[in-house]
Design a protein around this motif. Structure first.
Motif, PDB file in Angstrom:
ATOM      1  N   HIS A   1       0.814  -1.214   0.000  1.00 32.93           N
ATOM      2  CA  HIS A   1       0.000   0.000   0.000  1.00 32.93           C
ATOM      3  C   HIS A   1       0.850   1.268   0.000  1.00 32.93           C
ATOM      4  CE1 HIS A   1      -4.008  -1.630  -0.062  1.00 32.93           C
ATOM      5  NE2 HIS A   1      -3.547  -2.617   0.699  1.00 32.93           N
ATOM      6  N   VAL A   2       2.041   1.228   0.586  1.00 33.49           N
ATOM      7  CA  VAL A   2       2.949   2.375   0.473  1.00 33.49           C
ATOM      8  C   VAL A   2       3.227   2.621  -1.011  1.00 33.49           C
ATOM      9  CG1 VAL A   2       5.297   3.220   0.906  1.00 33.49           C
ATOM     10  CG2 VAL A   2       4.002   2.141   2.758  1.00 33.49           C
ATOM     11  N   GLY A   3       3.532   1.568  -1.740  1.00 30.97           N
ATOM     12  CA  GLY A   3       3.788   1.706  -3.176  1.00 30.97           C
ATOM     13  C   GLY A   3       2.566   2.170  -3.935  1.00 30.97           C
ATOM     14  N   ALA A   4       1.402   1.630  -3.613  1.00 33.48           N
ATOM     15  CA  ALA A   4       0.175   2.034  -4.307  1.00 33.48           C
ATOM     16  C   ALA A   4      -0.126   3.510  -4.068  1.00 33.48           C
ATOM     17  CB  ALA A   4      -0.996   1.166  -3.838  1.00 33.48           C
ATOM     18  N   ILE A   5       0.008   3.955  -2.833  1.00 32.08           N
ATOM     19  CA  ILE A   5      -0.234   5.366  -2.501  1.00 32.08           C
ATOM     20  C   ILE A   5       0.726   6.265  -3.263  1.00 32.08           C
ATOM     21  CG2 ILE A   5       0.046   7.043  -0.617  1.00 32.08           C
ATOM     22  CD1 ILE A   5      -1.192   4.788   1.221  1.00 32.08           C
ATOM     23  N   ARG A   6       1.964   5.846  -3.359  1.00 30.89           N
ATOM     24  CA  ARG A   6       2.970   6.663  -4.035  1.00 30.89           C
ATOM     25  C   ARG A   6       2.785   6.670  -5.547  1.00 30.89           C
ATOM     26  NH1 ARG A   6       8.358   5.886  -0.309  1.00 30.89           N
ATOM     27  NH2 ARG A   6       7.557   7.186   1.379  1.00 30.89           N
ATOM     28  N   GLN A   7       2.076   5.709  -6.079  1.00 29.21           N
ATOM     29  CA  GLN A   7       1.739   5.739  -7.503  1.00 29.21           C
ATOM     30  C   GLN A   7       0.570   6.678  -7.765  1.00 29.21           C
ATOM     31  OE1 GLN A   7       3.443   4.271 -10.113  1.00 29.21           O
ATOM     32  NE2 GLN A   7       4.894   3.974  -8.456  1.00 29.21           N
ATOM     33  N   ILE A   8      -0.303   6.820  -6.794  1.00 32.53           N
ATOM     34  CA  ILE A   8      -1.462   7.700  -6.943  1.00 32.53           C
ATOM     35  C   ILE A   8      -1.045   9.164  -6.900  1.00 32.53           C
ATOM     36  CG2 ILE A   8      -3.632   8.446  -5.875  1.00 32.53           C
ATOM     37  CD1 ILE A   8      -3.926   5.495  -4.885  1.00 32.53           C
ATOM     38  N   ASP A   9      -0.137   9.511  -5.984  1.00 35.41           N
ATOM     39  CA  ASP A   9       0.269  10.920  -5.833  1.00 35.41           C
ATOM     40  C   ASP A   9       1.783  10.998  -5.625  1.00 35.41           C
ATOM     41  OD1 ASP A   9       0.826  13.553  -4.803  1.00 35.41           O
ATOM     42  OD2 ASP A   9      -1.302  13.744  -4.334  1.00 35.41           O
ATOM     43  N   ARG A  10       2.452  11.638  -6.556  1.00 34.63           N
ATOM     44  CA  ARG A  10       3.915  11.762  -6.508  1.00 34.63           C
ATOM     45  C   ARG A  10       4.406  12.500  -5.260  1.00 34.63           C
ATOM     46  NH1 ARG A  10       6.615  10.623 -11.206  1.00 34.63           N
ATOM     47  NH2 ARG A  10       8.319  12.002 -10.630  1.00 34.63           N
ATOM     48  N   THR A  11       3.570  13.356  -4.679  1.00 34.16           N
ATOM     49  CA  THR A  11       3.951  14.094  -3.487  1.00 34.16           C
ATOM     50  C   THR A  11       4.280  13.155  -2.337  1.00 34.16           C
ATOM     51  OG1 THR A  11       2.416  15.831  -4.198  1.00 34.16           O
ATOM     52  CG2 THR A  11       3.202  15.969  -1.945  1.00 34.16           C
ATOM     53  N   ALA A  12       3.682  11.979  -2.320  1.00 31.24           N
ATOM     54  CA  ALA A  12       3.894  11.014  -1.257  1.00 31.24           C
ATOM     55  C   ALA A  12       5.154  10.172  -1.445  1.00 31.24           C
ATOM     56  CB  ALA A  12       2.676  10.097  -1.139  1.00 31.24           C
ATOM     57  N   ARG A  13       5.819  10.353  -2.557  1.00 30.86           N
ATOM     58  CA  ARG A  13       6.997   9.513  -2.837  1.00 30.86           C
ATOM     59  C   ARG A  13       8.201   9.963  -2.030  1.00 30.86           C
ATOM     60  NH1 ARG A  13       6.444   8.698  -9.394  1.00 30.86           N
ATOM     61  NH2 ARG A  13       4.381   7.740  -9.261  1.00 30.86           N
ATOM     62  N   GLY A  14       9.069   9.009  -1.783  1.00 39.30           N
ATOM     63  CA  GLY A  14      10.333   9.289  -1.105  1.00 39.30           C
ATOM     64  C   GLY A  14      11.414   9.589  -2.125  1.00 39.30           C
ATOM     65  N   PRO A  15      12.654   9.680  -1.679  1.00 38.60           N
ATOM     66  CA  PRO A  15      13.750   9.981  -2.598  1.00 38.60           C
ATOM     67  C   PRO A  15      14.014   8.825  -3.569  1.00 38.60           C
ATOM     68  CG  PRO A  15      14.608   9.411  -0.429  1.00 38.60           C
ATOM     69  CD  PRO A  15      13.108   9.466  -0.308  1.00 38.60           C
ATOM     70  N   ALA A  16      14.452   9.171  -4.741  1.00 36.68           N
ATOM     71  CA  ALA A  16      14.830   8.157  -5.734  1.00 36.68           C
ATOM     72  C   ALA A  16      16.110   7.457  -5.273  1.00 36.68           C
ATOM     73  CB  ALA A  16      15.037   8.797  -7.100  1.00 36.68           C
ATOM     74  N   ALA A  17      16.348   6.284  -5.790  1.00 32.79           N
ATOM     75  CA  ALA A  17      17.513   5.491  -5.386  1.00 32.79           C
ATOM     76  C   ALA A  17      18.823   6.221  -5.659  1.00 32.79           C
ATOM     77  CB  ALA A  17      17.506   4.150  -6.093  1.00 32.79           C
ATOM     78  N   ASN A  18      18.858   7.057  -6.656  1.00 35.83           N
ATOM     79  CA  ASN A  18      20.113   7.739  -6.996  1.00 35.83           C
ATOM     80  C   ASN A  18      20.218   9.133  -6.411  1.00 35.83           C
ATOM     81  OD1 ASN A  18      18.167   8.853  -8.584  1.00 35.83           O
ATOM     82  ND2 ASN A  18      19.178   8.484 -10.544  1.00 35.83           N
ATOM     83  N   ASP A  19      19.285   9.532  -5.550  1.00 36.81           N
ATOM     84  CA  ASP A  19      19.368  10.852  -4.900  1.00 36.81           C
ATOM     85  C   ASP A  19      20.407  10.844  -3.802  1.00 36.81           C
ATOM     86  OD1 ASP A  19      17.433  11.830  -6.530  1.00 36.81           O
ATOM     87  OD2 ASP A  19      15.840  11.892  -5.020  1.00 36.81           O
TER      88      ASP A  19
END
Length: 161
Positions: free
Chosen positions: A143-161
């Motif tokens: 569900h963390v992944g599903a939520i982050r697909q719905i709204d980019r604001t909820a996403r964490g840092p990218a792997a290369n950040d």
């Protein structure tokens, strides 16, 4: 069976999803990820109520997680809440007001931290109960992944950040 030997690992994984990952290294999320609870705090009630492409809004995912964790907490207290659990109820939530969104996040925070305390403490469990404990972490990760697909604001840092 006793969870003594794996309680620390279960708690580490659950805590990372709920409260975030350390900068130096993580198991489930990228380092420095704020985790689910702080990610949700960045979203407005309007964003939590949005239903892109007709899918379930974030508010419904959050209610579903809150409900599932409440069942796990009730189970850990000696009840059998699964017998009459209504997993479909959460998916009927289509929108939240500002006050409802704040309360829903607070309720999820409470249930998640109660469950984290339970997972941290070694206990005797049957194999099916251990499967449920481990499954609760995998379910939360989904569900963390599903939520982050719905709204980019909820996403964490990218792997290369």
């Amino acid at each position: 069976m006793n969870t003594r030997e794996i309680a620390g690992s279960l708690a580490t994984l659950l805590a990372e999803l709920v409260d975030g990952a350390p900068e130096g290294g993580a198991y489930m999320l990228n380092g420095g990820d704020p985790g689910l609870l702080r990610s949700l705090d960045r979203l407005s009630a309007e964003a939590a109520s949005a239903s892109p492409d007709g899918g379930a809004p974030i508010a419904a995912h959050v209610e579903h997680l809150r409900y599932g964790l409440s069942l796990m907490n009730r189970w850990s207290g000696g009840e059998n809440p699964f017998r009459d659990a209504d997993w479909s109820a959460a998916w009927h939530r289509t929108s939240v007001t500002d006050a409802e969104w704040a309360q829903l996040r607070a309720d999820l925070r409470d249930e998640a931290h109660r469950w984290l305390s339970t997972v941290r403490a070694p206990r005797e469990v049957a194999p099916i109960e251990l499967n449920g404990m481990i499954g609760s972490i995998a379910h939360l990760a989904y569900h963390v992944g599903a939520i982050r697909q719905i709204d980019r604001t909820a996403r964490g840092p990218a792997a290369n950040d």
